[in-house]
Design an enzyme around this catalytic site. Structure first.
Site, PDB file in Angstrom:
ATOM      1  N   ARG A 177     -22.238 -16.892   1.482  1.00 24.25           N
ATOM      2  CA  ARG A 177     -22.250 -15.620   0.735  1.00 24.25           C
ATOM      3  C   ARG A 177     -22.074 -15.833  -0.760  1.00 24.25           C
ATOM      4  NH1 ARG A 177     -21.348 -10.600   3.743  1.00 24.25           N
ATOM      5  NH2 ARG A 177     -22.567 -10.987   5.611  1.00 24.25           N
ATOM      6  N   ARG A 225     -21.522  -9.348  -3.702  1.00 27.37           N
ATOM      7  CA  ARG A 225     -21.006  -8.263  -4.542  1.00 27.37           C
ATOM      8  C   ARG A 225     -20.019  -8.703  -5.609  1.00 27.37           C
ATOM      9  NH1 ARG A 225     -19.452  -3.410  -0.543  1.00 27.37           N
ATOM     10  NH2 ARG A 225     -19.861  -4.944   1.080  1.00 27.37           N
ATOM     11  N   ARG A 284     -28.160  -4.100  -6.495  1.00 27.09           N
ATOM     12  CA  ARG A 284     -27.759  -3.313  -5.345  1.00 27.09           C
ATOM     13  C   ARG A 284     -28.025  -1.818  -5.572  1.00 27.09           C
ATOM     14  NH1 ARG A 284     -22.654  -1.895  -2.974  1.00 27.09           N
ATOM     15  NH2 ARG A 284     -22.874  -2.304  -0.732  1.00 27.09           N
ATOM     16  N   ASP A 290     -30.548 -11.803   6.273  1.00 31.43           N
ATOM     17  CA  ASP A 290     -29.410 -11.526   7.152  1.00 31.43           C
ATOM     18  C   ASP A 290     -29.739 -11.953   8.572  1.00 31.43           C
ATOM     19  OD1 ASP A 290     -26.678 -10.007   6.967  1.00 31.43           O
ATOM     20  OD2 ASP A 290     -27.538  -9.499   8.906  1.00 31.43           O
ATOM     21  N   TYR A 312     -24.089  -8.156  18.143  1.00 30.36           N
ATOM     22  CA  TYR A 312     -24.476  -6.961  17.382  1.00 30.36           C
ATOM     23  C   TYR A 312     -25.499  -6.128  18.142  1.00 30.36           C
ATOM     24  CZ  TYR A 312     -21.900  -8.905  13.466  1.00 30.36           C
ATOM     25  OH  TYR A 312     -20.906  -9.389  12.665  1.00 30.36           O
TER      26      TYR A 312
HETATM   27  O1  1CP Z   1     -25.373 -15.600   0.349  1.00 28.39           O
HETATM   28  C1  1CP Z   1     -25.558 -15.833   1.548  1.00 28.39           C
HETATM   29  O2  1CP Z   1     -24.709 -16.394   2.271  1.00 28.39           O
HETATM   30  C2  1CP Z   1     -26.943 -15.556   2.121  1.00 28.39           C
HETATM   31  C3  1CP Z   1     -27.204 -14.340   2.806  1.00 28.39           C
HETATM   32  C4  1CP Z   1     -26.456 -13.884   4.051  1.00 28.39           C
HETATM   33  C5  1CP Z   1     -26.083 -14.571   5.223  1.00 28.39           C
HETATM   34  C6  1CP Z   1     -26.208 -16.057   5.477  1.00 28.39           C
HETATM   35  C7  1CP Z   1     -26.096 -12.528   4.244  1.00 28.39           C
HETATM   36  C8  1CP Z   1     -26.293 -11.462   3.251  1.00 28.39           C
HETATM   37  N1  1CP Z   1     -25.584 -12.402   5.514  1.00 28.39           N
HETATM   38  C9  1CP Z   1     -25.556 -13.635   6.121  1.00 28.39           C
HETATM   39  C10 1CP Z   1     -25.134 -13.961   7.490  1.00 28.39           C
HETATM   40  C11 1CP Z   1     -24.453 -12.930   8.305  1.00 28.39           C
HETATM   41  N2  1CP Z   1     -24.704 -11.584   8.396  1.00 28.39           N
HETATM   42  C12 1CP Z   1     -23.454 -13.225   9.260  1.00 28.39           C
HETATM   43  C13 1CP Z   1     -22.967 -14.612   9.565  1.00 28.39           C
HETATM   44  C14 1CP Z   1     -21.949 -15.104   8.610  1.00 28.39           C
HETATM   45  C15 1CP Z   1     -20.634 -14.378   8.602  1.00 28.39           C
HETATM   46  O3  1CP Z   1     -19.909 -14.455   9.603  1.00 28.39           O
HETATM   47  O4  1CP Z   1     -20.333 -13.735   7.566  1.00 28.39           O
HETATM   48  C16 1CP Z   1     -23.071 -12.027   9.876  1.00 28.39           C
HETATM   49  C17 1CP Z   1     -22.021 -11.838  10.956  1.00 28.39           C
HETATM   50  C18 1CP Z   1     -23.868 -10.983   9.320  1.00 28.39           C
HETATM   51  C19 1CP Z   1     -23.853  -9.546   9.714  1.00 28.39           C
HETATM   52  C20 1CP Z   1     -23.612  -8.664   8.562  1.00 28.39           C
HETATM   53  N3  1CP Z   1     -24.521  -8.424   7.588  1.00 28.39           N
HETATM   54  C21 1CP Z   1     -22.417  -7.984   8.213  1.00 28.39           C
HETATM   55  C22 1CP Z   1     -21.107  -8.090   8.972  1.00 28.39           C
HETATM   56  C23 1CP Z   1     -20.796  -6.927   9.806  1.00 28.39           C
HETATM   57  C24 1CP Z   1     -19.461  -7.132  10.540  1.00 28.39           C
HETATM   58  O5  1CP Z   1     -19.487  -7.509  11.695  1.00 28.39           O
HETATM   59  O6  1CP Z   1     -18.423  -6.942   9.903  1.00 28.39           O
HETATM   60  C25 1CP Z   1     -22.668  -7.280   7.031  1.00 28.39           C
HETATM   61  C26 1CP Z   1     -21.740  -6.342   6.292  1.00 28.39           C
HETATM   62  C27 1CP Z   1     -23.999  -7.598   6.626  1.00 28.39           C
HETATM   63  C28 1CP Z   1     -24.705  -7.153   5.392  1.00 28.39           C
HETATM   64  C29 1CP Z   1     -24.904  -8.218   4.392  1.00 28.39           C
HETATM   65  N4  1CP Z   1     -25.538  -9.450   4.633  1.00 28.39           N
HETATM   66  C30 1CP Z   1     -25.634 -10.156   3.464  1.00 28.39           C
HETATM   67  C31 1CP Z   1     -25.042  -9.371   2.421  1.00 28.39           C
HETATM   68  C32 1CP Z   1     -24.962  -9.770   0.978  1.00 28.39           C
HETATM   69  C33 1CP Z   1     -24.582  -8.164   3.014  1.00 28.39           C
HETATM   70  C34 1CP Z   1     -23.904  -7.005   2.302  1.00 28.39           C
HETATM   71  C35 1CP Z   1     -24.860  -5.856   2.139  1.00 28.39           C
HETATM   72  C36 1CP Z   1     -24.971  -5.271   0.769  1.00 28.39           C
HETATM   73  O7  1CP Z   1     -24.897  -5.933  -0.235  1.00 28.39           O
HETATM   74  O8  1CP Z   1     -25.220  -4.061   0.759  1.00 28.39           O
END
Ligand code: 1CP
Length: 336
Positions: A19, A23, A32, A68, A144
């Site tokens: 990540r 943000r 965003r 994602d 999910y």
């Molecule tokens: O920067 C990076 O790492 C690259 C992009 C990336 C990756 C590798 C994003 C962007 N998401 C992920 C993987 C991801 N997504 C995982 C595995 C890693 C981890 O455990 O964090 C998971 C579980 C998700 C699912 C997901 N996507 C969630 C979690 C929900 C929960 O269970 O709490 C969320 C909030 C997202 C949205 C998301 N994905 C990525 C970003 C930057 C965001 C935030 C959205 C936004 O900016 O509006």
């Protein structure tokens, strides 16, 4: 980073952060406001820009594709929206009829913007920066899909795995095939290494962990090794605890990404010397910063000196992390 993933013990180790696009960066927040999350993932101009932001600021050794893990269920035909303050919301998959509505034949076309993003990134990135593709592991993506949202427990998913193992097994098998295909597409579009995120692997007892985490991951690794030999694969079985070394040995991943809870020196003694370790600074320590950040980061780095290591966090950068702490971390890892 590719050399480290191939098993070379480099000093200092390469560094990137899960990540790292997020943000906590003002330039990310500016983007965003322009488009919702799915649009940002599926518009190559935006996804390229977001991937590059942390590379410009910190010259990370790895650039992870901005996308994602839930793009796959969406590409299979499941509804997906990211709601402000709630995270992902999907139409929950609870029956054979729900499963039958998924269509693996849609995935290649639906994920074309992701491959276009990778093609552009492989042209734009400095040669020394490793371009990383990724996917969720079948179990975590299934969490999910079945639950329909994020959760701490994923109760509906674990219940399905136990009460309808046939249906759950078919979902995992479908995800295993689609994930392998999707990753092959990412590699062909320029990804130099790929990471499998199994964020919820640690929810499972050992027997189910072997069946729904290790076995599908091994199949994906075998498929990638046959179809695209030489591709480096990083596995992240988050919170797998004492199962992590078995995961690394039995799946055949090149690198084991360790979560915050792992004692890296102890893990290092439990796995072959050739296994690359990635991780595992606590994102909270990064957020807090100061002397603790420098000391803890260097303790992890120095403790793994002499064996292949890719420095990273144990989970993603937290959103309220001061950007200058990330700069201080990279400096602490690189300063020898
Ligand atoms: O920067 C990076 O790492 C690259 C992009 C990336 C990756 C590798 C994003 C962007 N998401 C992920 C993987 C991801 N997504 C995982 C595995 C890693 C981890 O455990 O964090 C998971 C579980 C998700 C699912 C997901 N996507 C969630 C979690 C929900 C929960 O269970 O709490 C969320 C909030 C997202 C949205 C998301 N994905 C990525 C970003 C930057 C965001 C935030 C959205 C936004 O900016 O509006």
């Amino acid at each position: 980073m590719l050399r480290a993933l191939a098993g070379e013990a480099l000093w200092p180790p390469p560094v990137w952060l899960m990540r790292q696009a997020g943000r906590y960066l003002p330039e990310f927040r500016a983007m965003r406001d322009k488009a919702d999350f799915m649009t940002r993932c599926l518009t190559p101009d935006m996804a390229v820009e977001l991937t590059l932001q942390p590379i410009r600021r910190y010259a990370m050794d790895g650039a992870i594709l901005f996308s994602d893990i839930l793009i796959l269920p969406w590409a299979l035909g499941q509804s997906l929206a990211f709601e402000e303050g709630r995270g992902p919301v999907l139409d929950p998959l609870r029956s054979a009829a729900d499963l039958a509505r998924l269509d693996p034949a849609r995935v290649a076309e639906a994920t074309e913007p992701v491959r276009e993003t990778l093609r552009r990134l492989s042209r734009e990135l400095p040669a020394a920066t490793t371009l990383l593709g990724f996917a969720g592991s079948p179990f975590t993506v299934a969490c999910y899909m079945v639950e329909g949202c994020g959760s701490r427990e994923f109760g509906a998913t674990r219940e399905m795995a136990l009460t309808d193992p046939e249906l759950f097994g078919r979902l995992i098998a479908l995800l295993t095939d689609s994930t392998a295909e999707m990753l092959i597409g990412q590699i062909d579009a320029g990804a130099e290494a790929v990471m499998l995120f199994d964020s919820w692997a640690g929810l499972l007892p050992p027997s189910q962990f072997r069946r729904h985490v290790i076995a599908p991951t091994r199949r994906i690794v075998e498929r990638l090794r046959t179809a695209r030999p030489g591709t480096r694969i990083i596995g992240f079985p988050r919170l797998a605890g004492v199962m992590a070394p078995a995961y690394a040995r039995e799946t055949g991943v090149d690198a084991l990404a360790c979560d915050t809870s792992a004692d890296m020196a102890q893990i290092a003694r439990m796995v072959p010397d050739t296994l690359v370790l990635q991780g595992n600074l606590d994102p909270f320590i990064l957020k807090t910063g100061g002397e603790t950040l420098r000391r803890e980061a260097r303790a992890i780095r120095d403790g793994l000196r002499g064996r292949p290591h890719v420095f990273n966090l144990g989970h993603g950068v937290m959103q309220d992390t001061p950007p200058e702490h990330v700069a201080a971390l990279v400096e602490a890892v690189r300063d020898v």
